[in-house]
Design an enzyme around this catalytic site. Structure first.
Site, PDB file in Angstrom:
ATOM      1  CG  HIS A 290       2.397  -0.182  -3.078  1.00 17.39           C
ATOM      2  ND1 HIS A 290       2.521  -1.309  -2.311  1.00 17.39           N
ATOM      3  CD2 HIS A 290       2.708  -0.553  -4.334  1.00 17.39           C
ATOM      4  CE1 HIS A 290       2.890  -2.308  -3.084  1.00 17.39           C
ATOM      5  NE2 HIS A 290       3.026  -1.867  -4.305  1.00 17.39           N
ATOM      6  NE  ARG A 397       2.396  -2.850  -8.496  1.00 18.49           N
ATOM      7  CZ  ARG A 397       2.235  -2.099  -9.593  1.00 18.49           C
ATOM      8  NH1 ARG A 397       1.033  -1.840 -10.063  1.00 18.49           N
ATOM      9  NH2 ARG A 397       3.300  -1.596 -10.200  1.00 18.49           N
ATOM     10  NE  ARG A 433       4.411  -8.052  -7.940  1.00 17.84           N
ATOM     11  CZ  ARG A 433       4.738  -6.760  -7.988  1.00 17.84           C
ATOM     12  NH1 ARG A 433       5.563  -6.331  -8.926  1.00 17.84           N
ATOM     13  NH2 ARG A 433       4.221  -5.914  -7.138  1.00 17.84           N
ATOM     14  CD  GLU A 526      10.679  -6.211  -9.701  1.00 17.74           C
ATOM     15  OE1 GLU A 526      10.094  -5.126  -9.802  1.00 17.74           O
ATOM     16  OE2 GLU A 526      10.272  -7.138  -8.964  1.00 17.74           O
ATOM     17  CG  ASN A 549       7.331   1.211 -11.508  1.00 18.86           C
ATOM     18  OD1 ASN A 549       7.337   1.853 -12.543  1.00 18.86           O
ATOM     19  ND2 ASN A 549       6.229   0.682 -11.002  1.00 18.86           N
ATOM     20  CG  ASP A 550      11.289  -2.285  -7.872  1.00 19.18           C
ATOM     21  OD1 ASP A 550      11.726  -1.452  -7.057  1.00 19.18           O
ATOM     22  OD2 ASP A 550      10.265  -2.960  -7.674  1.00 19.18           O
ATOM     23  CB  CYS A 597       3.909  -5.043 -15.613  1.00 16.12           C
ATOM     24  SG  CYS A 597       5.193  -5.654 -14.533  1.00 16.12           S
TER      25      CYS A 597
HETATM   26  C1  PEP Z   1       7.954  -2.417 -11.113  1.00 18.49           C
HETATM   27  O1  PEP Z   1       8.860  -2.464 -10.272  1.00 18.49           O
HETATM   28  O2  PEP Z   1       8.046  -1.792 -12.179  1.00 18.49           O
HETATM   29  C2  PEP Z   1       6.682  -3.101 -10.870  1.00 18.49           C
HETATM   30  C3  PEP Z   1       5.793  -3.224 -11.824  1.00 18.49           C
HETATM   31  O3  PEP Z   1       6.447  -3.570  -9.625  1.00 18.49           O
HETATM   32  P1  PEP Z   1       6.109  -2.657  -8.336  1.00 18.49           P
HETATM   33  O4  PEP Z   1       5.877  -1.255  -8.831  1.00 18.49           O
HETATM   34  O5  PEP Z   1       4.924  -3.269  -7.695  1.00 18.49           O
HETATM   35  O6  PEP Z   1       7.364  -2.796  -7.531  1.00 18.49           O
HETATM   36 MG    MG Z   2       8.783  -3.890  -8.655  1.00 13.94          MG
END
Ligand code: PEP
Ligand code: MG
Length: 669
Positions: A290, A397, A433, A526, A549-550, A597
């Site tokens: 984060h 977020r 979200r 994700e 990302n996830d 995203c």
């Molecule tokens: C992701 O996982 O790509 C995402 C956009 O959410 P976060 O990075 O907040 O987990």
């Molecule tokens: Mg995520």
């Protein structure tokens, strides 16, 4: 050798801009790319041509800044690939991809992993470190020795007291405390300190000198275990200096452009960051944490995973941080500082031009429109969006509004925040979200139970379904806004029952609150289960947004915070590209929109590929939108489609990256 060269194709002359020419690290980067090809590749300077696969041969060319070189190879593809590396040695889009190991130190350069791209120049300051004012000379040797022994004994007693009072749960720390006592009694430490005091130095100066020297020795070892012991010594040093009543300097005042350094930077640190902070460095932390997300949103370069010995570097020295190339230079030459400033000026100029055009829509050259949305972390991020050409908020977020406080925000507080964002956004879509807590996103007061594998545990929607009170508050606040452009998105969905349960709750809330408009309810894609059954989800959900990302974390089975694997958690992995393709195909069966995203949506190398895979909505970081819109206007949709089809057939991350670099090098610029 002339006969060899005459069978090869020659590149255009390539000007080397890297201030240090082709030194060892660029040579390693060049040769590692060259070795991927079986055929002959030569690099020529003046009359001398050498094998591009040999680091030693490359170094023997003695290429300096402003020299021109040529690449010779069997085909254009290889020429392009090697030329790209050579051209980008300075801002080094190449270098960071060729896997510089984190924690590497090369002279004055400390290497790490880019968690937010950029180049900055400023004075280095430690965030949390205690700064002591230490007088060097003291003539009263006996008093200083007494002070020294008293301080050691005091600290020893404190540690013994802690050791004796450890609770059942804290017994795991006993080993560390015992080790600290051992260190305090270390005869070498005592003897060396006493001999410094004997030279009319103060006790504080002596202990600092001995511990710092010791840490420098540890830093040079190759052993991670030894390197990490420095933390213990520095911790002890602080305790001893406090026990000696050494005066401390008050917290840093960032009135000059500052590069802030700490062992660990938390999201809280960055949310409140001083406007003079132009760069960030941390020893711990990952590229998708984060803290990294906020750094990118604020456009501040962040380098993570740097060798901990950097924490011993004195404050206030002028440094150059080039996170794109993966390093901070602690002793930049004056010309390097000038070059950085010229580079930053040129960036500002390009940004100005891109910003002037930002409001126009982003059509590819052949007329295919891409919607450019942004990700936000707080209502302030939405303030100027109408001016910046933002076409939607693709991800708010909301976990960020739960940070920096002791209790969760109330319905009224949340209503105000969401309504404020929607009012800033006018008629463009705003996707809220729901709380994505858990995993690496810990919020202390929510007291999420400790789990063995938190990223595989109660996080995202799983947590919301356990704490329905929080979920209901959040959905009620959204319902109260009662506007057709507000939408809700659920994180970490892994099975359809979760979606149905939230939907059921939301329907009831909408009814209770007399909602008169349609509020769409979509999901993050994700978790791999959603990818594999996206066609089934598409029957029920209103939209998808792919969280790369996830998704990378869960498809590749690599913890997104794991520094040792940071170079491998790469969204250009063939499985991720195929995963995105599957989601798009599944969603299209029911004409559901799909956006991206995750970080990938802001990456110029990824954008043509994503467009070609059928994504027509990208939700990116705020600072990259104007630039990315300009970039999209330079693309051909047909080329994107072609690139996607070819990428889907490649077998490695490296091949996909190289293929995209070769194909879009003209547009990436
Ligand atoms: C992701 O996982 O790509 C995402 C956009 O959410 P976060 O990075 O907040 O987990
Ligand atoms: Mg995520």
């Amino acid at each position: 050798d002339q006969s060899q060269i005459s069978n090869l194709i020659k590149s255009k002359p390539i000007l080397i801009t890297n201030p240090h020419g082709i030194h060892a690290r660029p040579a390693a980067a060049i040769s590692s790319v060259a070795r991927k090809y079986d055929s002959e590749i030569l690099i020529k300077k003046d009359e001398k041509a050498v094998n591009a696969k040999s680091i030693i041969s490359l170094l023997s060319l003695a290429v300096n800044q402003n020299d021109s070189v040529y690449v010779y190879a069997v085909n254009e593809e290889i020429i392009k690939s090697l030329s790209y590396i050579l051209i980008h040695l300075y801002d080094s889009s190449g270098e960071d991809q060729y896997q510089i190991s984190p924690k590497h130190v090369d002279g004055n350069k400390y290497y790490g992993i880019a968690a937010s791209f950029g180049i900055a120049c400023g004075v280095l300051k430690k965030k949390g470190k205690l700064n002591f004012i230490i007088e060097e000379n003291k003539n009263d040797i006996l008093t200083e020795k007494k002070r020294f022994y008293e301080a050691l004994n005091k600290v020893k007693k404190e540690i013994e007291y802690s050791l004796a009072n450890l609770t059942e749960n804290d017994q795991i720390y006993s080993g560390i405390l015992e080790a600290h006592i051992q260190m305090l009694c270390d005869p070498a430490l005592i003897d060396e300190s006493l001999s410094i005091i004997n030279n009319n130095k103060s006790a504080a100066f002596a202990i600092k000198q001995v511990i710092t020297d010791n840490c420098n020795i540890l830093a040079k070892t190759e052993s991670t275990v030894l390197i990490e012991r420095q933390d213990d010594f520095m911790d002890l040093l602080n305790r001893i200096l406090i026990a000696m009543n050494t005066k401390q300097i008050q917290t840093v005042n960032h009135d000059l452009p500052t590069i802030l350094l700490d062992n660990w930077l938390t999201p809280n640190d960055l949310v409140m960051i001083d406007k003079n902070v132009v760069g960030l460095i941390s020893v711990a932390g990952g590229a998708t944490s984060h803290a990294a997300i906020i750094a990118r949103a604020k456009g501040i370069p962040l380098l993570v995973g740097v060798n901990p010995s950097i924490l011993d570097i004195p404050d206030n020295i002028q440094v150059v941080l080039n996170s794109k190339a993966g390093y901070v230079n602690l002793a930049p030459e004056p010309h390097e500082i000038d070059e950085v400033n010229i580079y930053l000026d040129s960036l500002r100029y390009k940004h100005q031009i891109d910003s002037q055009n930002a409001k126009a829509k982003a059509y590819t050259k052949d007329g295919h429109q891409i919607n450019c949305y942004i990700n936000i972390a707080n209502p302030e991020d939405s303030r100027d969006i109408m001016l910046n050409g933002v076409e939607g908020i693709g991800l708010f977020r909301t976990e960020f509004i739960f940070l920096n406080r002791k209790v969760p925000p109330t319905v009224e507080e949340q209503y105000k925040i969401y309504a404020d964002i929607v009012s800033n956004a006018g008629n463009i879509p705003v996707i809220i979200r729901t709380l994505d807590a858990g995993g690496e996103k810990q919020i202390d007061y929510l007291k999420i139970a400790h789990e063995q594998n938190p990223v595989l545990g109660i996080r995202g929607v799983r947590f919301s379904l356990q704490r329905k009170d929080l979920l209901i508050d959040q959905l009620t606040a959204v319902a109260m806004v009662n506007k057709p452009n507000i939408k809700v998105m659920l994180p970490m969905i892994s099975c359809i029952e979760e979606y149905r349960e939230v939907k059921h709750i939301f329907e009831a809330i909408k009814k209770q609150n007399g909602v008169t408009v349609d509020i769409e309810l979509g999901i993050m894609a994700e978790v791999p289960s959603v990818v594999l059954m996206s066609d089934i989800f598409a029957r029920e959900v209103d939209f998808f947004s792919i969280g790369t990302n996830d998704l990378s974390q869960y498809i590749l089975a690599i913890d997104r915070e794991n520094l040792k694997l940071a170079a491998q958690i790469d969204y250009f992995h063939p499985s991720i590209i195929r995963g995105i393709d599957m989601v798009v195909k599944g969603a299209k069966q029911m004409s559901r929109p799909v956006s991206i995203c995750g970080l990938m949506a802001s990456d110029k190398l990824a954008i043509p590929l994503l467009i070609g895979l059928g994504i027509d909505q990208l939700s990116m970081s705020i600072d990259s939108i104007a630039e990315n819109k300009a970039f999209i206007r330079n693309l051909n949709y047909e080329d994107c489609l072609d690139a996607a089809q070819k990428s889907l057939n490649l077998s490695t991350t490296f091949e996909i990256r190289q293929f995209l670099i070769n194909k879009f090098i003209h547009a990436v610029g």
